[in-house]
Design a protein around this motif. Structure first.
Motif, PDB file in Angstrom:
ATOM      1  N   ASN A  41     -11.413  53.812  35.597  1.00  0.00           N
ATOM      2  CA  ASN A  41     -12.757  53.095  35.873  1.00  0.00           C
ATOM      3  C   ASN A  41     -12.096  51.705  36.564  1.00  0.00           C
ATOM      4  O   ASN A  41     -10.999  51.262  36.232  1.00  0.00           O
ATOM      5  CB  ASN A  41     -13.395  52.517  34.567  1.00  0.00           C
ATOM      6  CG  ASN A  41     -13.716  54.123  34.064  1.00  0.00           C
ATOM      7  OD1 ASN A  41     -14.751  54.819  34.399  1.00  0.00           O
ATOM      8  ND2 ASN A  41     -13.144  54.389  32.778  1.00  0.00           N
ATOM      9  N   PHE A  88     -16.715  52.875  24.549  1.00  0.00           N
ATOM     10  CA  PHE A  88     -16.329  51.688  25.266  1.00  0.00           C
ATOM     11  C   PHE A  88     -16.493  50.178  24.075  1.00  0.00           C
ATOM     12  O   PHE A  88     -15.478  49.573  24.141  1.00  0.00           O
ATOM     13  CB  PHE A  88     -16.964  51.556  26.419  1.00  0.00           C
ATOM     14  CG  PHE A  88     -16.509  50.356  27.226  1.00  0.00           C
ATOM     15  CD1 PHE A  88     -15.545  50.623  28.161  1.00  0.00           C
ATOM     16  CD2 PHE A  88     -16.965  49.068  27.305  1.00  0.00           C
ATOM     17  CE1 PHE A  88     -15.034  49.491  29.058  1.00  0.00           C
ATOM     18  CE2 PHE A  88     -16.666  48.220  28.079  1.00  0.00           C
ATOM     19  CZ  PHE A  88     -15.535  48.254  28.938  1.00  0.00           C
ATOM     20  N   THR A 144     -17.030  55.466  29.970  1.00  0.00           N
ATOM     21  CA  THR A 144     -17.442  54.282  30.531  1.00  0.00           C
ATOM     22  C   THR A 144     -18.504  54.484  31.665  1.00  0.00           C
ATOM     23  O   THR A 144     -19.584  54.335  31.625  1.00  0.00           O
ATOM     24  CB  THR A 144     -16.108  53.643  31.285  1.00  0.00           C
ATOM     25  OG1 THR A 144     -15.082  53.211  30.104  1.00  0.00           O
ATOM     26  CG2 THR A 144     -16.516  52.438  31.863  1.00  0.00           C
ATOM     27  N   SER A 145     -17.849  55.220  32.701  1.00  0.00           N
ATOM     28  CA  SER A 145     -18.847  55.453  33.935  1.00  0.00           C
ATOM     29  C   SER A 145     -20.262  56.481  33.513  1.00  0.00           C
ATOM     30  O   SER A 145     -21.210  56.077  34.159  1.00  0.00           O
ATOM     31  CB  SER A 145     -18.030  55.906  35.051  1.00  0.00           C
ATOM     32  OG  SER A 145     -17.632  57.239  34.836  1.00  0.00           O
ATOM     33  N   THR A 148     -22.511  54.097  31.544  1.00  0.00           N
ATOM     34  CA  THR A 148     -23.101  53.229  32.205  1.00  0.00           C
ATOM     35  C   THR A 148     -24.224  53.709  33.100  1.00  0.00           C
ATOM     36  O   THR A 148     -25.331  53.432  33.137  1.00  0.00           O
ATOM     37  CB  THR A 148     -22.104  52.854  32.921  1.00  0.00           C
ATOM     38  OG1 THR A 148     -21.183  52.226  32.346  1.00  0.00           O
ATOM     39  CG2 THR A 148     -22.464  51.662  34.122  1.00  0.00           C
ATOM     40  N   VAL A 286     -21.777  49.180  30.375  1.00  0.00           N
ATOM     41  CA  VAL A 286     -21.882  50.544  29.542  1.00  0.00           C
ATOM     42  C   VAL A 286     -23.072  50.656  28.615  1.00  0.00           C
ATOM     43  O   VAL A 286     -23.897  50.365  29.046  1.00  0.00           O
ATOM     44  CB  VAL A 286     -20.226  50.506  28.823  1.00  0.00           C
ATOM     45  CG1 VAL A 286     -20.020  51.962  28.619  1.00  0.00           C
ATOM     46  CG2 VAL A 286     -19.386  50.249  29.841  1.00  0.00           C
ATOM     47  N   GLN A 292     -24.575  57.041  23.772  1.00  0.00           N
ATOM     48  CA  GLN A 292     -23.332  58.139  24.135  1.00  0.00           C
ATOM     49  C   GLN A 292     -23.681  59.379  23.244  1.00  0.00           C
ATOM     50  O   GLN A 292     -23.424  60.308  23.881  1.00  0.00           O
ATOM     51  CB  GLN A 292     -21.846  57.460  23.756  1.00  0.00           C
ATOM     52  CG  GLN A 292     -20.944  58.465  23.867  1.00  0.00           C
ATOM     53  CD  GLN A 292     -19.621  57.924  23.973  1.00  0.00           C
ATOM     54  OE1 GLN A 292     -19.522  56.748  24.562  1.00  0.00           O
ATOM     55  NE2 GLN A 292     -18.690  58.429  23.351  1.00  0.00           N
TER      56      GLN A 292
END
Length: 338
Positions: A41, A88, A144-145, A148, A286, A292
């Motif tokens: 990232n 994260f 992460t990505s 996000t 994030v 998540q």
């Protein structure tokens, strides 16, 4: 065990593959995880090149996916053999962010040791289950990505069928945002400086593409494509160099998810236009662990799989992977497996 650390003052030449002591057995509330993959990232690159300083000898990488080898006393959420993926912000379990969760002091690969290692022992709540049937490299894109994009679209903007999303570029966040938006039934407009990348994004479902080098006033182009209404949501990854166009592109009362700083950290904001649009700019980094877990369930339900443009096959390849990332030529995610 092998691990990739960063020596001060940073820079890709200061990434070193070293031997470190095995972390041993998990204590109460902990799990031992054999890590098999990570994904790159922009945040990791900023740490690696020294822009975001970290402790000397910090183990790199925020993203990690692997298999639980052993669980400590009191752990009931996981068992040996489970496939897991890291968080994260391990300290941010749920709810609204506050000061302790909005910095990087406990973020793996930054203020804390990361996942560029063969084995880690961490508190169980630092992980979630990975999607069933996913390869480790795929799961490593979630931390992460992936999260996000999920938070920006679903958690904050509440994107829905019939809405229009504009996302900047074709990196990991943008491509995941494209996939989520299409699964929700939204229209997607992608910007890029590469006609080839725009074509690839359209092959993945993007409805329109704008080459921002050919069309610098791409905010006006978005208005034309939406018959003057504008986009409901703009995923803003550029920062100060692109924010004015994002404000031009968004609809009255729309939402701008401010995620990236690719063009810098400070700049001029056209405040009068923002006021006239009555639009919202939501800064975000994030998301939390429960989001998540929601994202993993959505991935299993929709069948979305990450777009991995480039994959490296050894932990020692991490510096080469960063060099490729730095070139800006990648599409989707870059992963490293071992």
């Amino acid at each position: 065990m092998k691990a990739m650390i960063l020596k001060k003052p940073g820079g890709l030449d200061n990434l070193q593959l070293v031997d470190l002591p095995d972390p041993g057995q998990p204590g109460a509330g902990e799990i031992r995880v054999k890590i098999h993959a990570t994904s790159l990232n922009f945040h990791d690159l900023l740490v690696a090149n020294g822009t975001m300083p970290t402790d000397d000898g910090c183990i790199m990488m925020a993203d990690g996916a692997g298999v639980v080898e052993e669980v400590g006393a009191g752990v009931t959420e996981f068992k040996a053999g489970d496939h897991v993926v890291s968080c994260f912000f391990p300290q941010w379990q749920d709810g609204l962010p506050d000061a302790p969760v909005s910095d990087f002091t406990r973020t793996p690969g930054d203020g804390a040791h990361g996942f560029a290692a063969e084995v880690v022992v961490r508190p169980a709540q630092h992980f979630t289950l990975a999607p069933r049937g996913w390869r480790h490299a795929e799961a490593a894109t979630i931390t992460t990505s992936g999260l996000t994009a999920w938070r920006a679209l679903v958690g904050d903007a509440h994107l829905k069928a019939g809405d229009t999303l504009v996302t900047l570029g074709t990196g990991g966040v943008s491509i995941t945002a494209l996939q989520i938006a299409k699964a929700l039934g939204a229209r997607v407009i992608v910007t890029s400086s590469s006609d080839e990348k725009l074509a690839r994004a359209q092959a993945l479902g993007a409805d329109d593409g704008i080459n921002y080098r050919a069309v610098p006033a791409w905010g006006a182009a978005v208005q034309q494509l939406t018959n003057g209404r504008g986009a409901d949501l703009v995923v803003e990854l550029g920062g100060p160099g692109t924010l004015a166009e994002s404000i031009a592109a968004v609809r009255t009362g729309g939402h701008i998810a401010l995620i990236g700083v690719l063009t810098g950290t400070e700049g001029v904001v056209p405040t009068s236009l923002l006021m006239a649009k009555q639009a919202r700019i939501q800064g975000l980094i994030v998301g939390h662990r429960r989001q998540q877990q929601d994202f993993v369930r959505a991935l299993e339900q929709t069948g979305i799989r990450p777009v991995i443009g480039d994959s490296y096959g050894a932990l020692a390849d991490l510096p080469a992977a960063f060099s490729h990332q730095q070139s800006g030529s990648h599409f989707g995610k870059i992963t490293v497996e071992w």
